[in-house]
Design an enzyme around this catalytic site. Structure first.
Site, PDB file in Angstrom:
ATOM      1  N   ASP A 298      21.865  40.907 -13.203  1.00 45.40           N
ATOM      2  CA  ASP A 298      21.148  41.440 -14.350  1.00 45.40           C
ATOM      3  C   ASP A 298      19.847  42.098 -13.874  1.00 45.40           C
ATOM      4  O   ASP A 298      18.920  41.397 -13.519  1.00 45.40           O
ATOM      5  CB  ASP A 298      20.881  40.363 -15.406  1.00 45.40           C
ATOM      6  CG  ASP A 298      20.397  39.040 -14.833  1.00 45.40           C
ATOM      7  OD1 ASP A 298      20.697  38.697 -13.666  1.00 45.40           O
ATOM      8  OD2 ASP A 298      19.704  38.327 -15.579  1.00 45.40           O
ATOM      9  N   GLU A 537      13.254  36.597  -2.934  1.00 50.49           N
ATOM     10  CA  GLU A 537      14.608  36.506  -3.501  1.00 50.49           C
ATOM     11  C   GLU A 537      15.468  37.702  -3.125  1.00 50.49           C
ATOM     12  O   GLU A 537      16.695  37.615  -3.086  1.00 50.49           O
ATOM     13  CB  GLU A 537      14.543  36.402  -5.029  1.00 50.49           C
ATOM     14  CG  GLU A 537      13.909  37.602  -5.684  1.00 50.49           C
ATOM     15  CD  GLU A 537      14.119  37.664  -7.184  1.00 50.49           C
ATOM     16  OE1 GLU A 537      15.002  36.967  -7.695  1.00 50.49           O
ATOM     17  OE2 GLU A 537      13.381  38.436  -7.837  1.00 50.49           O
TER      18      GLU A 537
END
Length: 581
Positions: A298, A537
């Protein structure tokens, strides 16, 4: 999935209080408010909230939050890992001292990401959005302060390398508990995630844990619950596709939703409500947004009707125009079907280990039949022989997607190419030649797609789980799926796996060093840095050691899956990795 399934605390899921607070932009991150426990009983909070003026000022809303809510994430506290071994055996295999000490620092960071639930500070009747779990767990880090589903597979790979078997088992058992309660694993352990899941990797978590520990008791306990999760996905996410007079059965992500996601309320509201859509289109778009979140990607151009919309030059990081063309539910994704194929094969193997043949015969037969049907659909609908890649299938146009993404390597991880496609290595070589090209064109790891949309699951970002999928696919291709495959022990695949692994280690280590990382006696702290080194990340494919960007929040550090994939790579190639320049 139903809209806001099982979410029975309205302030965290939908309603006037949530809407007032989130649209007022009291916090830079929409997730902050819905992670705040209440200071006072729920009924008291709801009553006070009902008295807020329709057009309450920022100061009135801020006073309300300060009076009735505690700091975000306060119900989770850092906890020690019992029997923590500071020097696990994999470190001995790492040749370069600097890389060995870097790996040791990453290994020793696990306690910083380990949490347990402590709601003792909460009053009687006070509530939190956190879904309680019974055992300690590892979080991703940053704004992701709770347990997440698909992240945890990559975390557990690292924990197993670190010989932290108990915390890995805790995480698996927490997920098993959630399936027994809800029938599936939520996206994360917050009630606002209860209307969706994430890529269903729990069966594979159990597999790698069992391979590392031979814990047959855990396998026996897990098996019926894993079957329950598999049946949930099969029932709710299977779709039939008619093509060339034949029907194929594959899976897609599919979430029904009619509100902004609470943790991204302002962003979703801006996407959907600040346009001239009618109510039917709005409901569909809210569903496609939540469905994209279920995918874990997403957001990405993979899910868009018009993937080439460029963001305005004066826009924020969110490309709202492309998000308004999301069509996620109409996409049959490569990685979801690869994972479910893996699960069907793995569960059929588990069945034989946990029970006698007469008991599990029908279960095994059903799983293998589903796997065969899925594989046929993947080859007929998703495989593009011209490019040697897998492509998503678009149900709207009834054709393959033209978008290349690194999801193409999940079938190689899943070992799902049929034997007739592996009579020689040409299919694998053609597929992985793209990885070689990307590594030669960019200084970082391969980018997730080649479309620069400003969405975070697009160019130029590279993501640890996708780099892992590439390397796993290469190692599987090197070893050969079948004993009679002619590509068995083909060094081209091993060499490319090492090159990709080296690129990942260089990206992660250089970003850590450039943000203040150091190793006493080996690597002096970079002048002008005041921090102690960050593990991000995601990373940029454009340069070695740059964090990724784009999306609806700032790049996060910590970071669970980054650390897990790094340590897994160290355990595979530690004797060959070199210190990056």
């Amino acid at each position: 999935f139903g809209a806001q399934l099982n979410c029975d605390i309205p302030i965290y899921c939908s309603g006037p209080i949530l809407e007032k607070i989130q649209l007022a932009r009291l916090f830079n991150d929409s997730k902050t408010f819905v992670d705040m426990p209440t200071k006072k009983p729920l009924e008291e909070v709801l009553e006070a909230g009902s008295k807020l003026p329709q057009n309450a000022s920022i100061s009135i809303l801020q006073d309300f939050v300060n009076s009735y809510f505690s700091k975000e994430g306060q119900e989770l506290i850092q906890t020690e890992i019992l029997n923590f071994n500071q020097s696990p055996s994999f470190l001995e295999k790492i040749k370069q001292p600097i890389i060995r000490e870097f790996a040791k620092q990453v290994h020793n960071y696990w306690p910083n990401l380990t949490r347990k639930v402590d709601q003792s500070f909460m009053c009687s009747g006070c509530v939190s959005s956190f879904i309680p779990v019974n055992r300690s767990f590892v979080i991703p880090g940053g704004r992701f302060r709770e347990i997440y589903y698909w992240d945890s597979y990559f975390v557990i790979e690292g924990l197993l390398v670190s010989e932290l078997y108990e915390i890995a088992k805790n995480m698996i058992e927490n997920f098993l508990d959630l399936i027994e309660i809800y029938g599936f694993v939520p996206n994360g352990s917050r009630i606002y995630y209860l209307n969706r899941s994430q890529p269903p990797l729990l069966t594979q978590m159990v597999k790698i844990y069992y391979e590392a520990t031979n814990d047959i008791l855990l396998l026996r306990k897990a098996f019926p619950t894993l079957l329950k999760e598999y049946d949930f996905w099969y029932k709710n996410n299977t779709i039939s596709v008619h093509k060339n007079d034949k029907t194929f059965y594959l899976s897609h992500y599919d979430v029904y939703n009619i509100y902004p996601r609470p943790e991204s309320y302002l962003e979703d509201y801006t996407t959907v409500e600040l346009d001239s859509f009618n109510s039917t289109v709005k409901q569909g778009l809210y569903s496609d947004i939540a469905t994209a979140a279920e995918s874990g990607w997403d957001f990405s151009s993979r899910w868009a009707r018009n993937p080439h919309i460029k963001p305005p030059t004066n826009s924020s990081s969110n490309n709202y125009e492309i998000l308004r063309t999301l069509n996620t539910r109409a996409v049959i994704p490569i990685e979801l079907n690869s994972i479910l194929y893996m699960n069907e094969i793995t569960l059929s193997e588990f069945a034989k280990q946990v029970d006698d043949w007469k008991t599990v015969k029908e279960t095994v037969k059903r799983l293998k039949k589903s796997a065969e049907e899925r594989l046929e659909g993947m080859i007929k609908l998703l495989w593009d022989d011209n490019t040697g890649t897998f492509r998503d299938y678009n149900l709207t146009s009834n054709t393959q997607s033209k978008i290349f993404s690194l999801a193409t390597y999940f079938p190689f991880w899943a070992q799902s190419l049929p034997e007739e496609m592996l009579t020689d290595s040409k299919n694998n070589i053609k597929s992985f030649s793209i990885v070689s090209t990307l590594l030669s064109e960019y200084k970082g790891c391969p980018p997730v797609t080649l479309i620069n949309s400003s969405l975070q699951w697009d160019f130029p970002n590279s993501w640890p789980p996708l780099t892992y999928a590439i390397i796993k696919g290469l190692l599987n291709s090197y070893h050969g799926y079948y004993s009679n495959s002619q590509n068995k022990e083909d060094p081209k695949f091993l060499n490319l796996a090492l090159e990709t692994s080296q690129r990942y280690v260089s990206s992660v280590m250089c970003a850590w060093y450039s943000t203040g990382g150091s190793i006493p006696g080996l690597l002096t702290k970079l002048q002008g840095t005041t921090d102690v080194g960050h593990m991000f990340e995601k990373y940029s494919a454009l340069e070695t050691g740059l964090p990724g960007n784009g999306g609806e929040y700032q790049v996060q550090d910590g970071f669970g899956w980054t650390n897990g994939v790094l340590l897994w790579i160290m355990s595979k190639f530690g004797d060959k990795l070199e210190v990056p320049e």
